[in-house]
Motif scaffolding. Structure first.
Motif, mmCIF file in Angstrom:
data_model
loop_
_atom_site.group_PDB
_atom_site.id
_atom_site.type_symbol
_atom_site.label_atom_id
_atom_site.label_comp_id
_atom_site.label_asym_id
_atom_site.label_seq_id
_atom_site.Cartn_x
_atom_site.Cartn_y
_atom_site.Cartn_z
ATOM 1 N N GLY A 287 31.945 -9.569 -78.856
ATOM 2 C CA GLY A 287 31.987 -8.808 -77.616
ATOM 3 C C GLY A 287 30.826 -7.858 -77.411
ATOM 4 N N GLN A 288 30.073 -7.552 -78.452
ATOM 5 C CA GLN A 288 28.921 -6.668 -78.292
ATOM 6 C C GLN A 288 27.720 -7.468 -77.790
ATOM 7 N N TYR A 289 26.767 -6.778 -77.160
ATOM 8 C CA TYR A 289 25.671 -7.517 -76.530
ATOM 9 C C TYR A 289 24.511 -6.625 -76.172
ATOM 10 N N ILE A 290 23.377 -7.264 -75.945
ATOM 11 C CA ILE A 290 22.285 -6.730 -75.148
ATOM 12 C C ILE A 290 21.940 -7.809 -74.138
ATOM 13 N N ARG A 291 21.905 -7.445 -72.855
ATOM 14 C CA ARG A 291 21.640 -8.442 -71.816
ATOM 15 C C ARG A 291 20.970 -7.775 -70.617
ATOM 16 N N ASN A 292 20.298 -8.612 -69.845
ATOM 17 C CA ASN A 292 19.647 -8.163 -68.603
ATOM 18 C C ASN A 292 18.683 -7.003 -68.827
ATOM 19 N N SER A 293 18.106 -6.935 -70.009
ATOM 20 C CA SER A 293 17.285 -5.786 -70.360
ATOM 21 C C SER A 293 15.824 -6.191 -70.555
ATOM 22 N N ALA A 294 14.953 -5.203 -70.616
ATOM 23 C CA ALA A 294 13.519 -5.421 -70.819
ATOM 24 C C ALA A 294 13.065 -4.613 -72.021
ATOM 25 N N VAL B 90 23.063 -12.082 -76.978
ATOM 26 C CA VAL B 90 21.710 -11.637 -76.629
ATOM 27 C C VAL B 90 21.283 -12.519 -75.463
ATOM 28 N N GLU B 91 21.345 -11.985 -74.250
ATOM 29 C CA GLU B 91 21.287 -12.861 -73.075
ATOM 30 C C GLU B 91 20.464 -12.261 -71.949
ATOM 31 N N ASN B 92 19.587 -13.098 -71.384
ATOM 32 C CA ASN B 92 18.863 -12.779 -70.150
ATOM 33 C C ASN B 92 18.001 -11.533 -70.291
ATOM 34 N N ASN B 93 17.356 -11.409 -71.435
ATOM 35 C CA ASN B 93 16.450 -10.293 -71.666
ATOM 36 C C ASN B 93 15.002 -10.753 -71.544
ATOM 37 N N HIS C 268 7.767 -10.649 -85.585
ATOM 38 C CA HIS C 268 8.825 -11.506 -85.059
ATOM 39 C C HIS C 268 9.656 -10.725 -84.040
ATOM 40 N N CYS C 269 9.975 -11.363 -82.945
ATOM 41 C CA CYS C 269 10.596 -10.643 -81.823
ATOM 42 C C CYS C 269 12.116 -10.694 -81.897
ATOM 43 N N PHE C 270 12.738 -11.829 -81.549
ATOM 44 C CA PHE C 270 14.185 -11.985 -81.689
ATOM 45 C C PHE C 270 14.439 -12.418 -83.132
ATOM 46 N N PHE C 271 15.034 -11.544 -83.940
ATOM 47 C CA PHE C 271 14.915 -11.608 -85.394
ATOM 48 C C PHE C 271 16.282 -11.676 -86.058
ATOM 49 N N LEU C 272 16.587 -12.823 -86.714
ATOM 50 C CA LEU C 272 17.733 -12.921 -87.617
ATOM 51 C C LEU C 272 17.249 -12.561 -89.013
ATOM 52 N N GLU C 273 17.782 -11.505 -89.605
ATOM 53 C CA GLU C 273 17.086 -10.907 -90.736
ATOM 54 C C GLU C 273 17.270 -11.627 -92.070
ATOM 55 N N ASP C 274 18.508 -11.795 -92.550
ATOM 56 C CA ASP C 274 18.701 -12.228 -93.933
ATOM 57 C C ASP C 274 19.192 -13.660 -94.094
ATOM 58 N N GLY C 275 19.568 -14.335 -93.000
ATOM 59 C CA GLY C 275 20.031 -15.709 -93.096
ATOM 60 C C GLY C 275 21.526 -15.849 -93.255
ATOM 61 N N VAL C 276 22.251 -14.759 -93.234
ATOM 62 C CA VAL C 276 23.716 -14.813 -93.295
ATOM 63 C C VAL C 276 24.325 -14.755 -91.902
ATOM 64 N N HIS D 18 25.585 -15.454 -88.246
ATOM 65 C CA HIS D 18 26.085 -16.683 -87.650
ATOM 66 C C HIS D 18 26.909 -16.376 -86.409
ATOM 67 N N GLY D 19 27.052 -17.387 -85.552
ATOM 68 C CA GLY D 19 27.878 -17.263 -84.362
ATOM 69 C C GLY D 19 27.263 -16.442 -83.247
ATOM 70 N N ASN D 20 26.015 -16.015 -83.401
ATOM 71 C CA ASN D 20 25.358 -15.236 -82.352
ATOM 72 C C ASN D 20 24.820 -16.160 -81.264
ATOM 73 N N GLN D 21 24.757 -15.655 -80.051
ATOM 74 C CA GLN D 21 24.297 -16.455 -78.920
ATOM 75 C C GLN D 21 23.037 -15.831 -78.321
ATOM 76 N N PHE D 22 21.945 -16.596 -78.407
ATOM 77 C CA PHE D 22 20.692 -16.216 -77.762
ATOM 78 C C PHE D 22 20.526 -17.139 -76.558
ATOM 79 N N VAL D 23 20.728 -16.584 -75.365
ATOM 80 C CA VAL D 23 20.810 -17.402 -74.158
ATOM 81 C C VAL D 23 19.904 -16.827 -73.075
ATOM 82 N N HIS D 24 19.009 -17.677 -72.547
ATOM 83 C CA HIS D 24 18.206 -17.348 -71.368
ATOM 84 C C HIS D 24 17.361 -16.094 -71.560
ATOM 85 N N ASN D 25 16.786 -15.937 -72.734
ATOM 86 C CA ASN D 25 15.856 -14.839 -72.983
ATOM 87 C C ASN D 25 14.421 -15.325 -72.794
ATOM 88 N N LEU D 26 13.570 -14.434 -72.361
ATOM 89 C CA LEU D 26 12.156 -14.737 -72.140
ATOM 90 C C LEU D 26 11.310 -13.807 -72.999
#
Length: 918
Positions: A323-330, A349-352, A360-368, A370-378
């Motif tokens: 339920g947590q997010y960052i979206r529509n942001s710059a 993480v959507e529409n940013n 590295h910009c959109f960064f998954l740090e340690d490899g553990v 999972h289940g995160n959604q990166f959608v429509h980011n530029l």
């Protein structure tokens, strides 16, 4: 994740027992960190403060009655809002020393407000707008750094300075701006010198907003920031003219319309301007037990260069964050990363939009994670350093210029070794969703899947790490993504090691039904609807098994697609490209700058090498198929050669005659081109033994030779023994021949090398050398051992491993139709007779990849004995035999080796062998 009996979460199946254990282990791990994080209790421990002010009860900030001392906080005050207290910020206060929120602080929405402070600690809640009722006025938080080197008592598990941030320890951040249209595309080309442009959707944009146009050429630094001077519908007037052309068309069915990002938001979190000199920006960090809900927010001058865990926005060891997010942001002009997800799962993480970031910009740090959604980011303009170029460990043509002076992975001016090969999307676990994102301009990689064997960093050595296998975990979803104006756009290779360096690691990724069991069933990993254009090196580079690329569109790249094997024929196939489109050159001519480019009329992917032979698809390694795919605009011209399909330049590593094409079309395209071996073009020139025997199986006659014909290299230097005038059509402009009849592989054992030449410690083009590894161009290794994860000593079928030593053996010379071939392995066409001359005491003749019943006859002068087979009493009887046989002539042993069939995977070993001796 681990799969057994099925439980489902978010549409994905998990083993009930394993999933539950995983969650319990994860929570146990996090519990180790919570005591340290909450030692501070309800307030932060800092140095001496000028004065403090606490909220005595709820109320308006401007009301003295709100504060326990009955005074509105003055400049330099360290403010604390007590538990169960709610304060509404209704004025712009003077610059504060600090702000600790144990209760709640919300911004009034009836005027523009500014809050300036050194730092904010949130144990309660900071709110600007709500999801149901977004904030409508301007709200600005400026993080200052007038008090240097504050120690926040090891926040986030580090001991370096951690001030100039918004930090949550068990708190909640609610930021909800009212801007939702983050980015769009050009609807027409915006020419250089123009001060206006047309876009697909400018809804909600207004005069005074700041936008950024992505580069649509090879150079990512052609991105341009402008202010909207006026707007009418979808037509935008800019404050100043454009320096570059930005392409805005769908050309030859490839969408190369440049992106336009909106950088302005009505909620702004920023560091003060001095950060541009120090690179010590602001940061937002949520620690265990905290929550962040961020939308419609602008982050500017954020991230702290060369400081771990200090990023623009950072979920740190949260665990499940459903339920947590960052979206529509710059997020723009950052000094270290963009969005960091660390030990945190199920985020949105959507529409940013990101622009001009370091590392590295959109960064998954340690490899553990999972289940995160990166959608429509530029992501626009990802850099390794603020000003200096990357010292990247790239896949590169041997002649390309590279920054000199140090190895990029051991450089001291990057946060992680891989940051010198920076990527817009850094992916360390496949069990996440990446959908409809755009990597629009990186100094190095667009999307980079770099998988640890087990999670590293904070998780290294833990039970959850031991049970998590990113390289064996199926991809949750990778669909609809776009990458352009990068060096390499989609990089599925060069996995990260625990020390942060990266290199070739065998099978980079093969999704298994049960990742904990390396022998469980392999699953297809499907990468769909990918678009890559204007990349200076490669559009797609992969390594692993059972990878399917469906409906990919690749255009205007130096190289379109290359895929390496890691398991060498263990599985049914390594890669498939299906229902796809490759375009050599489109209407997008870029912005020519060099004299050679201006003369040519378009920019080059490799300006140092204007004659680089661009090509669409490179075969490599074992079992790759191309099905129902169209190639357009791969034709020679006066500047450079071209070809739709080729082999990796210039591989030594295990080509297979099972590599195939079926239902491929060529429109204004030369189907095949095998460039002559010139070191300036070759990044995998480890002896070139496999490239010298390049072969493509044409299943349905797409190349003009009829069903089940073969394309064989035939360049006048590396002519195949399988080529003859009676069965083959010579194609001089291809440097190839199209041949009828079954073609397989012939190699020689008995101490000789296999046809593939072996895999030595030096990396293939698909694998970057770690410190001390032999460089791709074939130079001497630097000090130290082979780089982390380097593949060593894996030979081709029938041969010993390369790089492993062993006594040299006398050569084997083949002759047929009056021509001699000095080889250790070669293509062979069924139904041919070959003379074998060698001084070896014994030889193993090995046929692989031939259909059952296909045969080859060998004449071996000086040999007398065959270890198996049926004896025949005449040469005529031998030729009529239907099973493997031999005939002892006066001076020679004649043998007929009949194939027992082939698995079709290109697996090493197998096939049919016959040992002969003197």
């Amino acid at each position: 994740m681990i799969y057994a009996s099925l439980a489902q979460k978010d549409g994905k199946f998990f083993g009930v027992r394993e999933f539950t254990a995983m969650r319990m282990n994860y929570r146990l791990f996090l519990s180790l960190f919570l005591p340290a994080l909450f030692l501070l209790g309800g307030s932060a421990v800092v140095g001496a403060q000028k004065e403090s002010s606490s909220a005595g009860k709820g109320g308006r900030w401007s009301d003295p009655a709100t504060w326990s001392d009955k005074k509105v906080p003055a400049e330099g005050t360290a403010v604390t809002i007590g538990r169960d207290m709610e304060v509404v910020l209704d004025v712009s206060p003077p610059a504060l020393r600090s702000l600790t929120i144990n209760g709640k602080l919300s911004f009034a929405d009836n005027k523009d407000l500014e809050l300036s402070t050194e730092w904010i600690m949130v144990h309660g809640e900071l709110e600007i707008g709500t999801e149901a009722k977004p904030h409508t006025r301007k709200a600005t938080i400026t993080l200052t750094d007038n008090v240097k080197d504050e120690d926040m008592s090891g926040i986030g598990g580090t001991n370096d300075r951690s001030d100039r941030g918004i930090m949550m320890m068990g708190g909640t951040l609610n930021l909800h701006g009212n801007r939702t249209n983050s980015w769009t595309k050009l609807s027409n080309t915006a020419e250089a010198g123009s001060n206006s442009l047309q876009v697909l959707n400018a809804a909600g944009w207004r005069a005074g907003d700041v936008i950024v146009l992505a580069s649509t050429d090879f150079d990512p630094h052609q991105a341009e920031r402008r202010t909207i001077a006026a707007i009418r519908g979808n037509t935008i007037t800019l404050d100043k003219k454009l320096d570059y052309m930005h392409f805005g068309k769908i050309t030859f069915e490839v969408d190369e319309r440049g992106e336009v990002g909106m950088l302005s938001r009505n909620i702004l979190i920023q560091a003060s301007p001095d950060a541009d000199q120090t690179l010590f920006g602001g940061h937002i960090m949520a620690m265990a037990g905290s929550k962040m809900f961020v939308e419609g927010v602008e982050l500017n001058r954020m991230g702290q260069n060369m400081h771990l865990a200090r990023y623009p926005i950072h979920w740190h060891l949260i665990g499940d964050a459903q339920g947590q997010y960052i979206r529509n942001s710059a997020i723009h002009d950052t000094y270290s990363r963009c969005v960091t997800v660390h030990g945190t799962n199920y985020l949105g993480v959507e529409n940013n939009v990101t622009y001009n970031n370091i590392g590295h910009c959109f960064f998954l740090e340690d490899g553990v994670e999972h289940g995160n959604q990166f959608v429509h980011n530029l992501g626009i303009l990802t850099k390794c350093h603020p000003e200096a170029p990357c010292v990247a460990t790239n896949l590169a043509a041997a002649g390309e210029s590279r920054p000199a002076g140090r190895n990029g992975q051991s450089a001291k001016d990057v946060l992680l070794p891989s940051d010198n090969t920076a990527s817009t999307f850094w992916i360390t676990n496949p069990d996440n969703i990446y959908r409809d994102n755009v990597a629009a301009g990186s100094d190095s990689n667009g999307f980079w899947m770099s998988l640890p064997e087990h999670p590293t960093g904070k998780f290294e050595g833990t039970e959850i790490s031991a049970k998590t296998w990113p390289r064996r975990t199926p991809f949750r979803e990778f669909k609809g993504n776009v990458a352009h104006s990068n060096y390499d756009s989609f990089m599925f290779d060069r996995n990260v090691a625990p020390n942060g360096t990266f290199s070739v690691t065998g099978s980079s990724h093969t999704g298994l039904e049960n990742p904990a069991d390396g022998n469980s069933k392999a699953l297809e990993s499907v990468f769909e609807d990918l678009t890559a254009y204007k990349n200076r090196n490669g559009a797609i580079w992969g390594r692993g098994e059972m990878h399917v690329f469906r409906n990919v569109k690749l255009a205007d790249n130096a190289n379109g697609f290359t895929h390496a094997s890691g398991a060498f024929g263990r599985y049914a196939f390594t890669s498939k490209v299906v229902d796809s489109l490759f375009v050599g050159e489109t209407e997008n001519v870029g912005n020519p700058r060099t004299d050679a480019e201006k003369a040519y009329g378009r920019s080059f992917p490799k300006p140092e090498l204007p004659d680089y032979p661009i090509h669409g698809y490179e075969y490599y390694d074992y079992r790759h198929d191309v099905v129902n795919t169209t190639f357009r605009n791969f034709e020679d011209n006066a500047t450079r050669k071209s070809g739709a399909m080729t082999y990796l330049l210039y591989t030594s590593f295990g080509v297979s005659s099972n590599n195939s094409a079926e239902r491929v079309k060529f429109v204004n395209a030369k189907p095949v081109y095998f460039p002559p071996m010139e070191r300036k073009w070759g990044s995998d020139n480890g002896g070139s033994t496999a490239y010298k025997t390049a072969v493509i199986r044409d299943k349905d006659g797409s190349f003009g030779g009829g069903p089940n014909s073969y394309v064989l290299i035939n360049d006048g230097v590396n002519d195949s023994i399988a080529v003859d005038a009676g069965a083959c059509e010579i194609k001089p402009t291809w440097n190839a021949a199209v041949c009828k009849g079954d073609v397989g592989r012939l190699s020689f054992g008995g101490g000789g090398g296999g046809f593939g030449g072996g895999r030595g410690a030096g990396p293939a083009r698909g694998g970057a050398a770690g410190p001390g590894a032999a460089p791709p161009s074939g130079g001497a290794a630097g000090p130290g051992a082979a780089g982390p994860g380097a593949v060593a000593g894996r030979g081709g079928p029938g041969g010993r491993a390369g790089g492993a030593g062993g006594a040299a053996q006398p050569p084997v010379v083949l002759s047929r139709n009056g021509k001699e071939y000095n080889v250790t392995g070669t293509n062979v066409r069924a139904g041919t007779e070959i003379k074998v001359t060698t001084e070896r005491p014994s030889v193993s003749l090995s046929l692989t990849e031939l259909d059952s019943g296909s045969w080859v006859i060998f004449e071996l002068p000086g040999f007398t004995t065959a270890a198996s087979g049926t004896p025949q009493d005449s040469l005529d009887a031998l030729r009529k035999a239907s099973a493997t046989s031999y005939y002892k002539g006066k001076d020679s042993l004649w043998v007929k080796v009949v194939s027992s069939g082939d698995s079709g995977s290109g697996a090493p070993g197998g096939g049919t062998s016959l040992q002969v001796s003197r």
